[in-house]
Design an enzyme around this catalytic site. Structure first.
Site, short mmCIF file in Angstrom:
data_model
loop_
_atom_site.label_atom_id
_atom_site.label_comp_id
_atom_site.label_asym_id
_atom_site.label_seq_id
_atom_site.Cartn_x
_atom_site.Cartn_y
_atom_site.Cartn_z
N HIS A 266 0.84 -1.20 0.00
CA HIS A 266 0.00 0.00 0.00
C HIS A 266 0.88 1.25 0.00
CE1 HIS A 266 -3.30 2.59 0.45
NE2 HIS A 266 -3.79 2.23 1.61
N HIS A 307 -0.99 -0.43 -11.91
CA HIS A 307 -1.74 -0.05 -10.71
C HIS A 307 -2.95 -0.97 -10.59
CE1 HIS A 307 -4.06 2.41 -7.86
NE2 HIS A 307 -2.91 3.00 -7.55
N ASP A 365 3.84 6.46 -7.84
CA ASP A 365 4.91 6.04 -6.94
C ASP A 365 6.27 6.05 -7.64
OD1 ASP A 365 3.22 5.43 -4.67
OD2 ASP A 365 2.49 3.75 -5.84
#
Length: 439
Positions: A266, A307, A365
């Protein structure tokens, strides 16, 4: 919401069951299965991938088309034109503030940014080498011991005050987690500095210096906070809602969200990206690592690509990519070896048929880890900053849930696959169990 119906039929001759079909403002229709329990039936949905746990008016994600809206506003517009304080106001109250409202909100948050002085002692109960997230979980959970004057969750004024306190104190707590880990004195928020600016000040200033964050770093940090502020009913947000459904105090609920976010699947993804780039080590080695990523059975994974929700380009990634170039250019880090590896890897992924077919686009990210590293944020603090940002969404989601007159305590069901009924056997009459039947 308009209402249609779906009919559940059975092959064993049982009577069909009509179920309402609900339509929201955006997104797919939802079959309302709440009355199935009256028929002694439940649905089976591990990970709740096909289950709506609530109705919400805060955040909308369309993974197929690569869209993310906060209260109807596209994330790209907010990231480029707004700031984090304004986004906090939007998530909490549902509308963007007028100038006077924003000024009052900013003043209110700053007035709550200090921590109770006894919290200093609480920090010192942790080992210096403790992970900052473990310290943050403990400190946030303990806030209810210091601010127990407004914990009546049925009182809207109490909920609002708790929201102010959480939004205001999380930057201080986050910065102090870092300061404590490196043995430096705690720094206090300064009047006249903005939200992101104050956070960077408390991270890097010392009593003996005159540090002021540069504008490029402040803007980059502000964008990181905006882009991570909320993301619908993800694992940590669902955790906050589930904890809150029992009537737990808001500080405990946010601490529960922090613990969930700490999981590497996460909140730890941007940290994993930097570690991956360090492992690759040189642009010349990218080919062999890409080959490994494509090889079945090889445990190596390219972090920061694809994702769970987005099957198109992550809309946050577009903004973060531009921010990444701005920061590295302004700080003179264009020749940074890790950045060179990242750019080369990005180029391969955007042109390689394997990545294109599987829709493995670089996600937020991939870029945020590079930006945070450029801002001299240690990797152990990456998830802390994610948590600092996501607190805005958690608080808004918690408040929305508590305000819902239909709120019920969360109680997921299960498909039981254990042993059927059996009788207890006294110890002296038992034989060693067959290992093949135990589980």
């Amino acid at each position: 919401m308009k209402e249609n119906k779906a009919t559940l039929t059975f092959d064993d001759g049982r009577e069909p069951i009509d179920l309402p079909v609900l339509s929201g403002t955006l997104g797919p229709d939802v079959i309302d299965i709440r009355k199935l329990s009256a028929y002694n039936l439940f649905t089976f949905d591990p990970g709740f991938l096909s289950t709506a746990s609530c109705d919400s008016g805060i955040t909308y994600v369309d993974g197929e088309r690569g869209m993310l809206y906060y209260r109807g506003y596209p994330i790209e517009q907010l990231a480029r034109g707004s700031d984090f304080v304004e986004v906090c106001y939007l998530l909490l109250y549902g509308e963007l503030p007028a100038p006077a409202q924003k000024a009052r909100f900013s003043e209110t948050l700053f007035s709550h940014a200090l921590l109770h002085e006894q919290v200093n002692s609480f920090f010192r109960g942790f080992r210096r080498d403790a992970h900052p997230m473990s310290v943050m979980v403990g400190v946030v959970g303990a806030l209810s011991s210091f601010y127990h004057d407004a914990l009546d969750i049925s009182d809207a004024a109490h909920r609002e005050l708790s929201a102010f306190r959480l939004l205001a104190k999380l930057p201080t707590i986050a910065a102090w987690c870092y300061k404590y880990s490196i043995g430096q004195p705690f720094m206090y928020p300064q009047e006249g500095l903005g939200y992101a600016e104050n956070f960077l000040y408390m991270m890097f200033a010392t009593p003996s210096g005159s540090y002021r964050p540069d504008p490029v770093s402040v803007q980059a940090m502000d964008r990181i906070l905006i882009l991570h502020a909320d993301h619908e009913q993800n694992a940590s947000t669902s955790t906050v809602r589930l904890a809150g459904s029992s009537g737990a105090n808001p500080f405990a609920c946010i601490a529960a969200g922090l613990a969930s976010l700490w999981g590497p699947a996460h909140g730890g993804a941007n940290e994993a990206v930097v570690k991956m780039l360090e492992e690759i080590g040189d642009v010349s080695r990218i080919g062999q690592y890409v080959k490994r990523a494509k090889t079945k059975g090889d445990p190596f994974r390219l972090m920061g690509f694809g994702h769970r929700v987005y099957k198109n380009m992550d809309p946050r990634a577009e903004v973060m990519r531009a921010t990444c170039h701005e920061v590295l250019d302004a700080l003179g880090l264009e020749q940074d070896p890790l950045f060179k590896i990242a750019l080369a890897l990005e180029s391969v992924a955007l042109e390689d048929d394997y990545f294109i077919e599987k829709k493995l686009y670089p996600n937020v990210d991939f870029y945020s880890g590079i930006v945070l590293r450029a801002l001299r944020i240690p990797t152990s603090m990456f998830t802390v900053i994610f948590a600092l940002a996501r607190t805005a969404g958690w608080v808004a989601q918690w408040n929305e849930m508590i305000s819902d007159p239909q709120r019920k305590i969360g109680r997921p069901r299960q498909l039981y696959t254990g042993r059927a009924l059996r009788d207890y056997v006294p110890l002296e009459r038992r034989e060693a169990p067959d290992p093949s039947t135990t589980g």
